[in-house]
Write a protein that holds these residues in place. Structure first.
Motif, PDB file in Angstrom:
ATOM      1  N   ALA A  94      28.218 -10.449 -52.987  1.00 13.86           N
ATOM      2  CA  ALA A  94      28.090 -11.766 -53.596  1.00 13.86           C
ATOM      3  C   ALA A  94      26.503 -12.038 -53.762  1.00 13.86           C
ATOM      4  O   ALA A  94      25.782 -11.982 -52.782  1.00 13.86           O
TER       5      ALA A  94
ATOM      6  N   ALA B 241      34.296 -14.997 -52.805  1.00 18.93           N
ATOM      7  CA  ALA B 241      33.359 -15.985 -53.092  1.00 18.93           C
ATOM      8  C   ALA B 241      33.122 -16.713 -51.892  1.00 18.93           C
ATOM      9  O   ALA B 241      32.198 -17.560 -51.875  1.00 18.93           O
TER      10      ALA B 241
ATOM     11  N   PRO C 199      29.155 -18.535 -55.580  1.00 18.31           N
ATOM     12  CA  PRO C 199      28.353 -17.289 -56.075  1.00 18.31           C
ATOM     13  C   PRO C 199      28.037 -17.236 -57.618  1.00 18.31           C
ATOM     14  O   PRO C 199      28.919 -17.588 -58.281  1.00 18.31           O
TER      15      PRO C 199
ATOM     16  N   PHE D 230      24.131 -15.221 -54.539  1.00 20.50           N
ATOM     17  CA  PHE D 230      24.336 -16.750 -54.280  1.00 20.50           C
ATOM     18  C   PHE D 230      22.764 -17.263 -54.674  1.00 20.50           C
ATOM     19  O   PHE D 230      22.050 -16.596 -54.089  1.00 20.50           O
ATOM     20  N   LYS D 231      22.518 -18.146 -55.480  1.00 24.60           N
ATOM     21  CA  LYS D 231      21.526 -19.128 -55.475  1.00 24.60           C
ATOM     22  C   LYS D 231      21.208 -19.554 -54.213  1.00 24.60           C
ATOM     23  O   LYS D 231      22.485 -20.305 -53.719  1.00 24.60           O
TER      24      LYS D 231
ATOM     25  N   ASP E  19      26.760 -22.938 -52.543  1.00 18.27           N
ATOM     26  CA  ASP E  19      27.901 -22.207 -51.950  1.00 18.27           C
ATOM     27  C   ASP E  19      28.698 -21.357 -53.097  1.00 18.27           C
ATOM     28  O   ASP E  19      29.263 -20.335 -52.624  1.00 18.27           O
TER      29      ASP E  19
ATOM     30  N   ARG F 174      31.162 -17.546 -48.539  1.00 27.50           N
ATOM     31  CA  ARG F 174      30.095 -16.843 -47.919  1.00 27.50           C
ATOM     32  C   ARG F 174      30.473 -16.352 -46.406  1.00 27.50           C
ATOM     33  O   ARG F 174      29.624 -15.475 -45.854  1.00 27.50           O
TER      34      ARG F 174
END
Length: 144
Positions: A100, A10, A109, A102-103, A107, A12
């Protein structure tokens, strides 16, 4: 199979490359969110875009032989997403990727997962060793 460290998945900072994807109205399903199958399309596009931009796909074809995804939150149109990719393992003819979704600007996911490509000859569809260019590109995606 060993349990994956989802905390690391998870984060980044775990991912070596990111590709932005604009969602489309057609990606939403009848429940008003992006259908789970679309996540696999986003990831497939991100990995292949990375390899194509690096000119690493001229000799082999990557066939997905294993995949998994855990969804942690939903996305919907018109969200812009960022797909993080990394490489967990490089074999003789295979590459294990982690991803992952991500929007943008978030931060945590919306999804984390993995998939394995076995690279095969384009004509015979038999596994073959990773070409030097492909191997160099995926080496640069290896998780720290």
């Amino acid at each position: 199979m060993a349990k994956r460290d989802e905390g690391a998945l998870a984060d980044r900072a775990t991912y070596r490359a990111f590709h932005m994807v604009s969602t489309r109205w057609a990606d939403n399903d009848q429940y008003g969110h992006i259908n789970n199958a679309k996540f696999y399309e986003f990831v497939d596009s991100a990995v292949n875009a990375h390899l194509l931009i690096a000119n690493a796909l001229d000799e082999s074809i990557g066939l997905v032989v294993d995949s998994g995804c855990r969804y942690t939150s939903s996305l919907k149109f018109p969200d812009v997403i960022e797909v993080g990719i990394k490489v967990d393992r490089i074999g003789t003819s295979s590459v294990s990727y982690g991803f992952a979704v991500f929007k943008r600007g978030v931060d945590a996911p919306a999804a984390i997962g993995h998939f394995v490509h076995v690279y095969v000859d384009a004509e015979t569809r038999r596994p073959k060793p990773l070409p030097a260019r492909l191997k160099a590109v995926v080496e640069n995606l290896k998780a720290a």
